[in-house]
Scaffold this motif. Structure first.
Motif, PDB file in Angstrom:
ATOM      1  N   SER A   1       0.721  -1.357   0.150  1.00  0.00           N
ATOM      2  CA  SER A   1      -0.278   0.237  -0.173  1.00  0.00           C
ATOM      3  C   SER A   1       1.113   1.046  -0.051  1.00  0.00           C
ATOM      4  O   SER A   1       1.942   1.363   0.317  1.00  0.00           O
ATOM      5  N   VAL A   2       0.076   2.497  -0.046  1.00  0.00           N
ATOM      6  CA  VAL A   2       0.603   3.700  -0.350  1.00  0.00           C
ATOM      7  C   VAL A   2       1.632   4.371   1.115  1.00  0.00           C
ATOM      8  O   VAL A   2       2.072   4.397   0.980  1.00  0.00           O
TER       9      VAL A   2
ATOM     10  N   ILE B   1       8.311   3.002   4.827  1.00  0.00           N
ATOM     11  CA  ILE B   1       8.994   1.944   5.160  1.00  0.00           C
ATOM     12  C   ILE B   1      10.260   3.518   4.408  1.00  0.00           C
ATOM     13  O   ILE B   1      11.922   3.677   4.610  1.00  0.00           O
ATOM     14  N   LYS B   2      10.271   4.718   3.874  1.00  0.00           N
ATOM     15  CA  LYS B   2      11.120   5.438   3.248  1.00  0.00           C
ATOM     16  C   LYS B   2      10.812   6.304   4.100  1.00  0.00           C
ATOM     17  O   LYS B   2      12.254   6.690   4.288  1.00  0.00           O
ATOM     18  N   ASP B   3       9.397   6.156   4.707  1.00  0.00           N
ATOM     19  CA  ASP B   3      10.244   7.361   6.287  1.00  0.00           C
ATOM     20  C   ASP B   3      11.766   7.242   7.262  1.00  0.00           C
ATOM     21  O   ASP B   3      12.293   7.783   7.600  1.00  0.00           O
ATOM     22  N   THR B   4      11.697   5.665   7.384  1.00  0.00           N
ATOM     23  CA  THR B   4      11.987   4.886   8.042  1.00  0.00           C
ATOM     24  C   THR B   4      13.669   4.873   7.339  1.00  0.00           C
ATOM     25  O   THR B   4      14.445   5.646   8.323  1.00  0.00           O
ATOM     26  N   ILE B   5      13.554   4.581   5.916  1.00  0.00           N
ATOM     27  CA  ILE B   5      14.820   4.682   5.759  1.00  0.00           C
ATOM     28  C   ILE B   5      15.625   6.602   5.895  1.00  0.00           C
ATOM     29  O   ILE B   5      16.780   6.095   5.625  1.00  0.00           O
ATOM     30  N   GLN B   6      15.223   7.296   5.701  1.00  0.00           N
ATOM     31  CA  GLN B   6      14.778   8.205   5.545  1.00  0.00           C
ATOM     32  C   GLN B   6      15.832   9.452   7.004  1.00  0.00           C
ATOM     33  O   GLN B   6      16.720   9.765   7.177  1.00  0.00           O
TER      34      GLN B   6
END
Length: 251
Positions: free
Chosen positions: A26-27, A33-38
């Motif tokens: 899902s979006v 995931i993007k926020d965690t990697i960032q």
């Protein structure tokens, strides 16, 4: 075979979209995931409001240094003899730079040894390190002997440094010696006038030890320069100026 699926667009379960594929997240999952990697690996941008009312963003310098080229940096000057291939091998960094701008600390096992703090050597002598540097694969210190104070000596860290300022009062090796914080002044010459000690607070030690609160401290020399980058053919002032830097410790 073509598969048709539905997935959530945001937190509202009623919002769906149609697509094709297998096991597409899902979006919301992708954003998480993007926020965690960032957060783990990204470079933070800090918003500021300009004096003219516009908003602009600044990438955090510490994040840039840590993420991009920290593993490549060299922080200590190097005594390489006649060899001169790197900035860290130059005489200016090793001998002429302000002592307070040099790398203030080395870590041996657990204890930290800071400059301008009394340290005890394995020989039983006390010294005051004021500069760390490398020679080959070994780490050395330039230090003032505390008795007599006028003598300067080199000692190899791994073999000679025994007790740090922080552990001075709890070490059996320093029993019978004056307290490390009992610094009354500096005698530049034997039987000379006692001058005030101003490089540290004797009761606290090096200011960077206090400010770091246990974290590691690094000093990173920079070469800074500015260019107006205008390229104007007319003699008209261009408001755009670029301040650029190079890390002197990069090989």
């Amino acid at each position: 075979m073509q598969l048709t699926f539905k997935f959530r667009v945001d937190d509202n379960p009623g919002d769906t979209a149609i697509g094709t594929g297998n096991n597409v997240p899902s979006v919301r999952s992708v954003k998480l995931i993007k926020d965690t990697i960032q957060r783990l690996c990204g470079i933070r941008s800090i918003p500021y409001d300009g004096t003219l009312g516009h908003r602009y963003y600044v990438n955090l310098l510490s994040d840039i240094i840590w993420q991009v080229f920290h593993p490549l940096l060299r922080f200590y000057p190097e005594d390489a003899g006649a060899e001169l291939n790197e900035a860290r091998q130059a005489k200016h960094w090793l001998e002429e730079l302000d002592l307070e701008l040099l790398m203030p600390v080395v870590r041996l096992h657990n204890p930290y040894f800071f400059i301008f703090e009394p340290a005890l050597l394995s020989s039983g002598r006390a010294c005051m390190p004021f500069c760390w540097f490398t020679r080959g694969r070994k780490m050395y210190t330039k230090a003032w002997s505390l008795r007599p104070v006028t003598r300067e000596m080199d000692c190899m860290l791994e073999d000679d440094l025994l007790v740090s300022f922080k552990n001075w009062s709890s070490s059996e090796a320093t029993s019978g010696l004056p307290r490390a914080c009992s610094i009354y002044g500096v005698e530049r010459e034997l039987n000379g006038e006692l001058q005030p000690w101003t490089l540290t607070n004797p009761s606290e030690g090096n200011q960077w030890c206090v400010r770091a609160s246990g974290a590691h401290v690094s000093a990173m020399p920079l070469w800074l320069y500015c260019d107006n980058t205008s390229g104007n053919l007319l003699k008209k002032w261009n408001k755009h100026n670029s301040f650029l830097f190079t890390a002197a410790g990069l090989p």
